[in-house]
Design a protein around this motif. Structure first.
Motif, mmCIF file in Angstrom:
data_model
loop_
_atom_site.group_PDB
_atom_site.id
_atom_site.type_symbol
_atom_site.label_atom_id
_atom_site.label_comp_id
_atom_site.label_asym_id
_atom_site.label_seq_id
_atom_site.Cartn_x
_atom_site.Cartn_y
_atom_site.Cartn_z
ATOM 1 N N THR A 224 -8.055 61.513 -51.277
ATOM 2 C CA THR A 224 -7.262 61.751 -52.491
ATOM 3 C C THR A 224 -8.028 62.561 -53.526
ATOM 4 O OG1 THR A 224 -6.146 59.635 -52.133
ATOM 5 C CG2 THR A 224 -5.947 60.625 -54.319
ATOM 6 N N ASP A 225 -9.313 62.239 -53.740
ATOM 7 C CA ASP A 225 -10.122 62.966 -54.730
ATOM 8 C C ASP A 225 -10.285 64.426 -54.345
ATOM 9 O OD1 ASP A 225 -10.406 60.666 -56.211
ATOM 10 O OD2 ASP A 225 -12.338 60.111 -55.309
ATOM 11 N N GLU A 226 -10.502 64.668 -53.071
ATOM 12 C CA GLU A 226 -10.682 66.050 -52.606
ATOM 13 C C GLU A 226 -9.389 66.841 -52.755
ATOM 14 O OE1 GLU A 226 -14.157 65.182 -49.253
ATOM 15 O OE2 GLU A 226 -12.045 65.240 -48.684
ATOM 16 N N LYS A 227 -8.254 66.206 -52.448
ATOM 17 C CA LYS A 227 -6.970 66.900 -52.627
ATOM 18 C C LYS A 227 -6.735 67.219 -54.098
ATOM 19 C CE LYS A 227 -4.659 64.803 -48.625
ATOM 20 N NZ LYS A 227 -3.576 63.892 -48.171
ATOM 21 N N ASP B 162 -15.960 66.084 -60.215
ATOM 22 C CA ASP B 162 -16.788 65.047 -59.614
ATOM 23 C C ASP B 162 -17.837 65.681 -58.708
ATOM 24 O OD1 ASP B 162 -17.140 62.050 -58.934
ATOM 25 O OD2 ASP B 162 -16.971 63.024 -56.970
ATOM 26 N N LYS B 163 -19.065 65.279 -58.917
ATOM 27 C CA LYS B 163 -20.194 65.895 -58.222
ATOM 28 C C LYS B 163 -20.122 65.686 -56.710
ATOM 29 C CE LYS B 163 -24.040 63.953 -59.107
ATOM 30 N NZ LYS B 163 -25.266 63.469 -59.786
ATOM 31 N N ALA B 164 -19.887 64.466 -56.266
ATOM 32 C CA ALA B 164 -19.867 64.157 -54.837
ATOM 33 C C ALA B 164 -18.704 64.854 -54.133
ATOM 34 C CB ALA B 164 -19.782 62.643 -54.640
ATOM 35 N N THR B 165 -17.558 64.945 -54.812
ATOM 36 C CA THR B 165 -16.404 65.608 -54.216
ATOM 37 C C THR B 165 -16.668 67.095 -54.010
ATOM 38 O OG1 THR B 165 -14.931 64.016 -55.294
ATOM 39 C CG2 THR B 165 -13.935 66.054 -54.480
ATOM 40 N N ALA C 234 -19.554 68.482 -53.572
ATOM 41 C CA ALA C 234 -20.517 68.621 -52.482
ATOM 42 C C ALA C 234 -19.833 68.479 -51.129
ATOM 43 C CB ALA C 234 -21.618 67.568 -52.630
ATOM 44 N N SER C 235 -18.924 67.536 -51.007
ATOM 45 C CA SER C 235 -18.214 67.324 -49.747
ATOM 46 C C SER C 235 -17.378 68.544 -49.364
ATOM 47 C CB SER C 235 -17.328 66.087 -49.870
ATOM 48 O OG SER C 235 -16.544 65.913 -48.713
ATOM 49 N N LEU C 236 -16.645 69.099 -50.335
ATOM 50 C CA LEU C 236 -15.821 70.279 -50.061
ATOM 51 C C LEU C 236 -16.669 71.486 -49.703
ATOM 52 C CD1 LEU C 236 -13.165 69.920 -52.916
ATOM 53 C CD2 LEU C 236 -12.809 69.525 -50.463
ATOM 54 N N TYR C 237 -17.818 71.621 -50.375
ATOM 55 C CA TYR C 237 -18.673 72.769 -50.092
ATOM 56 C C TYR C 237 -19.263 72.682 -48.685
ATOM 57 C CZ TYR C 237 -22.350 76.201 -50.336
ATOM 58 O OH TYR C 237 -23.143 77.278 -50.069
ATOM 59 N N CYS C 238 -19.721 71.495 -48.295
ATOM 60 C CA CYS C 238 -20.319 71.338 -46.970
ATOM 61 C C CYS C 238 -19.310 71.615 -45.859
ATOM 62 C CB CYS C 238 -20.890 69.934 -46.816
ATOM 63 S SG CYS C 238 -22.377 69.630 -47.808
ATOM 64 N N ARG C 239 -18.047 71.438 -46.129
ATOM 65 C CA ARG C 239 -17.002 71.720 -45.130
ATOM 66 C C ARG C 239 -16.485 73.150 -45.223
ATOM 67 N NH1 ARG C 239 -13.195 66.819 -46.562
ATOM 68 N NH2 ARG C 239 -11.728 67.949 -45.218
ATOM 69 N N SER D 189 -29.452 73.351 -67.325
ATOM 70 C CA SER D 189 -30.209 74.089 -66.317
ATOM 71 C C SER D 189 -31.499 73.406 -65.949
ATOM 72 C CB SER D 189 -30.496 75.507 -66.819
ATOM 73 O OG SER D 189 -31.261 75.453 -68.003
ATOM 74 N N ASP D 190 -31.999 72.529 -66.830
ATOM 75 C CA ASP D 190 -33.240 71.818 -66.524
ATOM 76 C C ASP D 190 -32.983 70.498 -65.802
ATOM 77 O OD1 ASP D 190 -34.627 72.822 -69.685
ATOM 78 O OD2 ASP D 190 -34.736 73.785 -67.732
ATOM 79 N N TYR D 191 -31.703 70.157 -65.571
ATOM 80 C CA TYR D 191 -31.379 68.873 -64.968
ATOM 81 C C TYR D 191 -30.542 69.092 -63.713
ATOM 82 C CZ TYR D 191 -32.611 67.577 -69.703
ATOM 83 O OH TYR D 191 -33.247 67.456 -70.892
ATOM 84 N N ALA D 192 -31.038 69.968 -62.853
ATOM 85 C CA ALA D 192 -30.277 70.323 -61.659
ATOM 86 C C ALA D 192 -30.112 69.109 -60.750
ATOM 87 C CB ALA D 192 -30.985 71.442 -60.908
ATOM 88 N N ALA D 193 -28.871 68.835 -60.339
ATOM 89 C CA ALA D 193 -28.606 67.708 -59.450
ATOM 90 C C ALA D 193 -28.742 68.155 -58.008
ATOM 91 C CB ALA D 193 -27.195 67.187 -59.700
ATOM 92 N N PRO D 194 -29.121 67.253 -57.111
ATOM 93 C CA PRO D 194 -29.244 67.642 -55.713
ATOM 94 C C PRO D 194 -27.881 67.902 -55.092
ATOM 95 C CG PRO D 194 -29.777 65.332 -56.008
ATOM 96 C CD PRO D 194 -29.527 65.895 -57.356
ATOM 97 N N LEU D 195 -27.503 69.137 -55.020
ATOM 98 C CA LEU D 195 -26.279 69.545 -54.329
ATOM 99 C C LEU D 195 -26.401 70.978 -53.827
ATOM 100 C CD1 LEU D 195 -23.456 67.870 -56.421
ATOM 101 C CD2 LEU D 195 -24.090 67.356 -54.111
#
Length: 742
Positions: free
Chosen positions: A151-154, A172-175, A177-182, A288-294
């Motif tokens: 649902t979040d990705e849609k 949302d950060k995790a969403t 990342a998930s869409l990008y990896c796919r 820019s100084d607080y880059a999240a792992p994605l």
């Protein structure tokens, strides 16, 4: 037309190539195939076409590239530097991982090799980075992709379709990342004309090789030119490069983690990003100084038909980039210094800065505090050849501390910062661009000494330059000219390319060691017993300067710094002083000083030794010295017994601040202050005297060339050093104190 556009990864729409090749899809497929075959960077500026039209994401692109080079069993070093860095960022494959995969691939099972594709990762690694101000866009999404989404990705996909793209930090950060990896979305790094860019010391840079394609060349040019006080639009004007190309290159730096934005952007962040700020208020902060792992990706529509903004280049050169910013001092070095810092294994922190100095070609004043802190950790515990590396680290530290914010060095009397610039990187710019970059950011250039003979030194009268004025002054030609005007030097033969010697000249028979200098390269000292083979090998591809070095063991060498100290030297016995002949006395033998050497006095008539700094090397080849083999050469004759000036010959002369000896460096820095060499009046006199020196030297080169030199050669702006056209001899029995032709 098609070949040019494919090589330069130009957009089909808005280009003349659309009139030649009507099939847009085939054009982009050819572009991808060419780029992958030539190991070029993924064309991020064409992400909308690559992802939406061909569904080729950066991960797919680099996976197929890595599979191809593994099947061809090519080494990891075949990947260009920036391509290797992007592969490491997306695939997690560095040198060690590549070697391990190749070993697994060669491990045959059931008489078959394992295909490379099964060894590669199936999705981008989670160590890649998103930064909140980057923009996310929808890619090619099918119905099957939608059914596989939660649902979040849609919801994110619907929002991207409606808005056409938005800041990553608002989702949302995790969403994301998930869409990008796919491969359902792609990321762009927005860069505007008014952005200020910081290039910190490089991390995770892969040093392999340089391909020389259009984009890689541009990346290196911008590396050495960029600074955090110049806006992107102004930088494009100084380089005279299309501003969209510059934005594309800078977005690549940011994507790879080699640069970041200095100016802040206000964003209303999604709650999933709040933990990066420790639950503090994040709106309006510079993230820019607080880059999240994605993850991350680049700027679009580089070749759109929009006209670039008109920028007044003259105004940019005359005014500082940012209010309150003042021009700095540039300390010029060559790759030899970075090699010493890397090979010396001094510390991991120093190696990171050394890689930055080599690849970026620049270490800005903002990074010098951390660099000096690393240099301060180095301890003088090395011996032998390694001591040379440590000595350069110590003297570099002392030199930077001496030059930085020293009111006595700054003509304005306030003290300014120092940038370290690599000569080879400046040489990658054309002469006019290099001049604009230097004039915009610096009021004084100071070269290290000696600069390698393989480097073309920077020729500059504006800004002022304390160092070799033209490349010829840092070459073998200066040695020959010195011997010519002073009548003093070791036994010397200049042999033209193609010469073949059956035996050494008789004048060199008394010497056990000889110095060989191939044209445009560094000198080497070899034993006379096996010199003939090496000499003929060198003569097959280069002119060679052959000189006597020592009769046995090491030659006695003394460095005399200039400007010369004003010393009172006792008159030699038997010479009239104030009209009275002084009797010769074995008790009161006069102490001779090489600063009063007749050859140095003659040299001072031709070269301005009062308004520049550097050192002159004297060599004594007439005696055998066995008790000084492990000691460093003294800096003046006060540390060595001198019985006769005839034993001491001029060897060479270098302009600038020496880094090979702490003591020589200290003397030059002291005289730089005491003689006020950095004052505007002294620098103007230096510029005039250097201009005369250049004319003297170029006239001498033209004479020995036996052919007239063209005007462009006289200006010494580009090209290789002129080669000699005839053999030249310099011996103690020289004819009328002049070089003689063989």
């Amino acid at each position: 037309v098609v070949e040019y556009n494919v090589k330069n990864q130009r957009r089909w729409k808005g280009s003349i190539v659309r009139q030649v090749l009507k099939d847009e899809k085939k054009y982009y497929q050819d572009l991808v195939d060419y780029s992958r075959a030539h190991l070029m960077l993924y064309p991020y500026h064409l992400s909308d076409v690559m992802v939406k039209g061909l569904r080729i994401t950066p991960f797919v692109y680099y996976s197929k590239m890595m599979e191809s080079i593994m099947e061809q069993e090519r080494s990891y070093d075949s990947l260009p530097n920036f391509t290797a860095a992007d592969c490491l960022r997306l695939l997690g494959i560095g040198r060690n991982q590549y070697i391990d995969m190749m070993n697994q691939s060669r491990n045959r099972r059931f008489f078959r090799r394992r295909p490379a594709s099964v060894l590669l990762p199936v999705k981008p690694i989670s160590l890649t980075i998103f930064e909140p101000y980057w923009t996310i866009h929808i890619g090619l999404v099918t119905e099957d992709d939608i059914r596989a989404c939660n649902t979040d990705e849609k919801s994110v996909i619907d929002k991207l379709i409606d808005s056409g793209g938005c800041k990553v930090g608002t989702l949302d950060k995790a969403t994301c990342a998930s869409l990008y990896c796919r491969g359902l979305v792609y990321i762009l790094v927005p860069v505007s004309d008014s952005d200020l860019i910081i290039v910190p010391p490089l991390e995770n840079f892969v040093m392999n090789r340089v391909m020389g394609d259009y984009f890689e060349t541009l990346l290196y040019k911008i590396f050495v030119s960029i600074d955090e006080h110049t806006k992107v639009g102004d930088l494009a004007a100084v380089l005279e490069v299309d501003v969209e190309l510059v934005k594309n290159a800078i977005s690549m730096y940011i994507r790879l983690g080699f640069a970041k934005k200095k100016n802040k952007e206000s964003i209303e962040f999604h709650k999933s990003w709040a933990n990066m700020m420790g639950n503090e208020e994040v709106a309006g902060e510079d993230m820019s100084d607080y880059a999240a792992p994605l993850e991350r990706e680049t700027s679009a529509d580089v070749f759109d038909s929009k006209e670039p903004p008109v920028i007044d280049k003259v105004a940019i050169l005359k005014q500082p980039s940012v209010e309150g910013y003042s021009k700095r001092i540039a300390f010029l070095f060559d790759s030899t210094l970075t090699a010493f810092l890397m090979m010396g294994n001094l510390s991991p922190g120093i190696k990171t800065h050394a890689v930055t100095m080599f690849e970026v070609g620049k270490l800005s004043d903002e990074s010098l505090d951390s660099f000096l802190a690393e240099l301060a950790k180095v301890h003088d515990t090395a011996e032998g050849e390694a001591k040379r590396y440590f000595d350069h680290a110590f003297t570099l530290r002392d030199t930077i501390q001496f030059l930085r914010y020293n009111p006595a060095i700054d003509p304005a009397g306030t003290g300014v910062g120092v940038d370290l610039l690599r000569c080879e990187s400046l040489n990658s710019l054309d002469a006019s661009t290099c001049s604009r970059v230097l004039n915009k950011n610096y009021h004084l250039l100071i070269s290290m000494a000696p600069l390698s003979n393989e480097v073309r030194t920077v020729s500059s009268s504006s800004p002022f330059h304390i160092g070799p004025p033209v490349p010829e002054v840092n070459s073998v030609w200066l040695k020959l000219w010195m011997y010519h005007i002073t009548g003093c030097g070791p036994v010397t033969f200049l042999l033209v390319k193609g010469t073949r010697l059956l035996h050494l000249p008789p004048e060199l028979y008394p010497y056990d060691r000889l110095m060989i200098t191939t044209w445009g390269h560094e000198s080497t000292v070899v034993n006379t017993s096996n010199v003939l083979m090496a000499l003929n090998e060198a003569l097959s591809h280069s002119a060679v300067l052959l000189q006597a070095y020592s009769r046995r063991n090491e030659a006695e060498i003394v460095y005399v710094t200039f400007p010369l100290e004003k010393t009172e030297v006792n008159s030699p016995a038997g010479v009239e002083e104030n009209g009275i002949e002084t009797p010769e006395s074995p008790v009161d033998n006069p102490k001779l000083d090489l600063q009063c050497h007749p050859a140095l006095e003659k040299l001072g008539d031709w070269v301005d030794l009062e308004h520049s700094c550097g050192y002159v090397t004297f060599i004594n080849t007439s005696k055998q010295f066995s008790d000084r083999q492990d000691e460093s050469p003294p800096i003046s004759s006060s540390n060595v017994e001198i019985t006769s000036y005839d034993d001491w010959k001029l060897l060479d002369m270098y302009f600038g601040v020496p880094l090979f000896s702490t003591e020589v460096n200290r003397h030059v820095c002291e005289v730089l202050l005491s003689r006020e060499l950095c004052s505007e009046s002294s620098l103007r006199q230096l510029t005039d005297s250097h201009r005369k020196l250049v004319l003297y030297l170029l006239d001498f080169i033209a004479e020995k060339q036996l052919v007239p030199m063209a005007d462009e050669e006289m200006l010494s702006n580009a090209g290789a050093l002129p080669n000699p056209q005839s053999h030249v001899l310099r011996h103690r029995t020289f004819r009328n104190h002049r070089l003689s032709q063989l």
